[in-house]
Design an enzyme around this catalytic site. Structure first.
Site, PDB file in Angstrom:
ATOM      1  N   HIS A  23       0.664  -1.355   0.109  1.00 21.55           N
ATOM      2  CA  HIS A  23      -0.147   0.054   0.014  1.00 21.55           C
ATOM      3  C   HIS A  23       0.719   1.342   0.049  1.00 21.55           C
ATOM      4  CE1 HIS A  23      -2.960  -2.920   0.760  1.00 21.55           C
ATOM      5  NE2 HIS A  23      -2.273  -3.511   1.838  1.00 21.55           N
ATOM      6  N   GLU A  64      -2.350   0.008   8.009  1.00 23.27           N
ATOM      7  CA  GLU A  64      -1.580  -0.767   7.561  1.00 23.27           C
ATOM      8  C   GLU A  64      -0.290  -0.193   6.707  1.00 23.27           C
ATOM      9  OE1 GLU A  64      -3.652  -3.679   4.745  1.00 23.27           O
ATOM     10  OE2 GLU A  64      -1.466  -4.587   4.258  1.00 23.27           O
ATOM     11  N   HIS A  78       2.652  -7.175   4.513  1.00 25.96           N
ATOM     12  CA  HIS A  78       1.173  -6.534   4.650  1.00 25.96           C
ATOM     13  C   HIS A  78       0.835  -7.145   6.066  1.00 25.96           C
ATOM     14  CE1 HIS A  78      -0.062  -5.700   0.456  1.00 25.96           C
ATOM     15  NE2 HIS A  78       1.100  -6.176   0.254  1.00 25.96           N
ATOM     16  N   GLU A  82       1.857 -11.735   5.586  1.00 26.53           N
ATOM     17  CA  GLU A  82       0.705 -10.852   6.591  1.00 26.53           C
ATOM     18  C   GLU A  82       1.379 -11.195   7.903  1.00 26.53           C
ATOM     19  OE1 GLU A  82      -1.754  -9.190   5.423  1.00 26.53           O
ATOM     20  OE2 GLU A  82      -2.202 -10.136   3.571  1.00 26.53           O
TER      21      GLU A  82
HETATM   22 ZN   LIG Z   1      -2.315  -5.245   2.610  1.00 25.23          ZN
END
Ligand SMILES: [Zn+2]
Length: 460
Positions: free
Chosen positions: A287, A301, A354, A422
């Site tokens: 992002h 995030e 992430h 993640e």
């Molecule tokens: Zn993400």
């Protein structure tokens, strides 16, 4: 009667002092000799250089006075100890040490203070000891010696260098010499013994240029470096995760290493192999800019993963691996743009970082790869995902959701082995409270970085 009694007492005291200083006492009759230095003390006792104090004990932990030091050195050099007048106004003929002090002056072994006194009852410092011992044993050879607290402007610098070069002193743990520190009778005796007999010198092994037999990477949140091979030895430094160490020798589970100016022993359990080829990893904090990613529990995030990405870079670079960042600030490279940054900069693998979002009960870490078949790239992606994920759930103390084959664009439309990890759920109370802390962001960074090191070791 009272007067006579006290006169007798003084006489007895004087007698015992004289006997204590001059009566020959065998080693076995002197009490209080520290067993670790028994050989040195016995050696000196055998040569009548050390004699017990009036009570028959050695008093090794007492501080040594300047007159006691001069006496010990005078005996070691076999100087004329006959009591006589001296060139110092504060050392009179009656002093037990007057003969040795005057002889030592004549031999150029000692000098007094600038004001012309000797201050015989003062406690000797380590700096003064260095001057005395290096003169007494006529040390000439210097070498590349450095102590943190003895600059080359220090007036005992030369003496300390001579003493260290000769293997008579190795300073104190942590790279210090402590020239102002006072010295005990035992310590002073050790220096005299080392000056007289090379068998007692400190091991110079570590000062010699040892050959590097291996290079390793620190696999721990921090790693203590110790003076000897065991946890009972004093700490002399601390290493960061990913730091590369040169290994010189092994002693059981311990290895003698250097890293920068730090030298000492570390437990080899906390070291992993250092990849030897020139690798370059692309790190992709997800992002950014107009795309915040997930937002929950006060966390966004794009900010969390940028922080973790930059910390990861530091550790990976510590380990000697080059890094390409797809972003280092709050902007949004397109998904294909991220892959292009990686390939344009000759990265050989790709890791996207992430944080997850789902229902609040969902928790843990997971890492994605993409494989339609079993190409080399796909197999390497699976390995990279596994290496990272296996560290991540342990470091984060979270549940392990495993590695999964999912065609996210940055891992699918990518010519490089690629994974998307993640590091926990922003939407979960426990995961998010961890991801708010530096401690767990560092843990995540360590996991990703050292997982990358594992991957390159596997590649090699
Ligand atoms: Zn993400």
């Amino acid at each position: 009667m009272v007067k006579k009694m006290s006169g007798l007492l003084v006489g007895l005291l004087l007698l015992s002092l004289v006997l204590g200083q001059y009566d020959k006492v065998s080693a076995s009759s002197i009490e209080g000799i520290p067993s670790a230095y028994e050989n040195e003390i016995t050696y000196l006792t055998g040569k009548s250089i050390i004699k017990g104090m009036p009570d028959g004990a050695f008093h090794g932990s007492d501080e040594v006075t300047r007159e006691q030091a001069a006496t010990m050195v005078g005996r070691a050099l076999d100087l004329d100890g006959e009591q006589r007048s001296t060139s110092f106004p504060d050392v009179n003929e009656g002093s037990f040490a007057s003969g040795y002090i005057q002889s030592a002056v004549e031999e150029g072994v000692i000098k007094g203070y600038p004001d012309g006194t000797y201050k015989p009852k003062e406690i000797m410092t380590r700096g003064e000891m260095a001057y005395l011992i290096s003169n007494a044993f006529n040390l000439k050879e210097t070498s590349d010696v450095s102590y943190k607290d003895v600059s080359n402007k220090n007036n005992v610098y030369h003496s300390v260098n001579l003493l260290t070069t000769a293997g008579i002193s190795e300073g104190v743990p942590g790279g210090y010499f402590k020239p102002e520190k006072t010295i005990t009778r035992t310590e002073f005796a050790l220096f005299v013994a080392r000056g007289m007999n090379p068998d007692f010198k400190v091991s110079q092994e570590e000062e010699e240029p040892l050959e590097v037999i291996d290079e390793k990477v620190v696999d721990a949140d921090f790693l203590n470096v110790r003076q000897g091979p065991g946890v009972n030895h004093e700490k002399v430094g601390k290493l960061d995760p990913g730091e590369v160490v040169s290994v010189y020798k092994r002693e059981g589970d311990w290895v003698y290493i250097s890293s920068g100016n730090t030298k000492g022993y570390v437990n080899s359990y906390y070291l992993i192999d250092k990849p030897t080829k020139n690798w370059k990893i692309a790190l992709d904090p997800g992002h950014g800019g107009s795309d915040p990613g997930a937002s929950a529990n006060g966390l966004i995030e794009k900010n969390v993963v940028l922080d973790v990405g930059l910390k990861t870079r530091e550790i990976v670079e510590n380990a000697g691996i080059d890094v390409v960042m797809t972003r280092q600030s709050d902007w949004y490279p397109s998904l294909d743009g991220r892959v292009a940054i990686a390939t344009r900069n000759d990265a050989d693998a790709f890791v996207s970082i992430h944080a997850n979002a789902f229902i609040s009960s969902a928790t843990g870490v997971e890492t994605f790869y993409y494989a339609a078949g079993l190409s080399d790239r796909e197999y390497a992606s699976v390995k990279l995902a596994s290496f990272i994920n296996n560290r991540l759930y342990k470091e984060m103390d979270m549940s392990n959701r495993g590695v999964k084959n999912v065609g996210y664009r940055v891992v699918k439309a990518n010519p490089l082995p690629a994974v998307l990890t993640e590091i926990g759920f922003l939407t979960n109370d426990e995961d998010s409270s961890k991801l708010k802390t530096q401690k767990y962001r560092e843990a995540a960074s360590r996991a990703v970085a050292l997982g990358i090191v594992d991957y390159y070791n596997w590649k090699e």
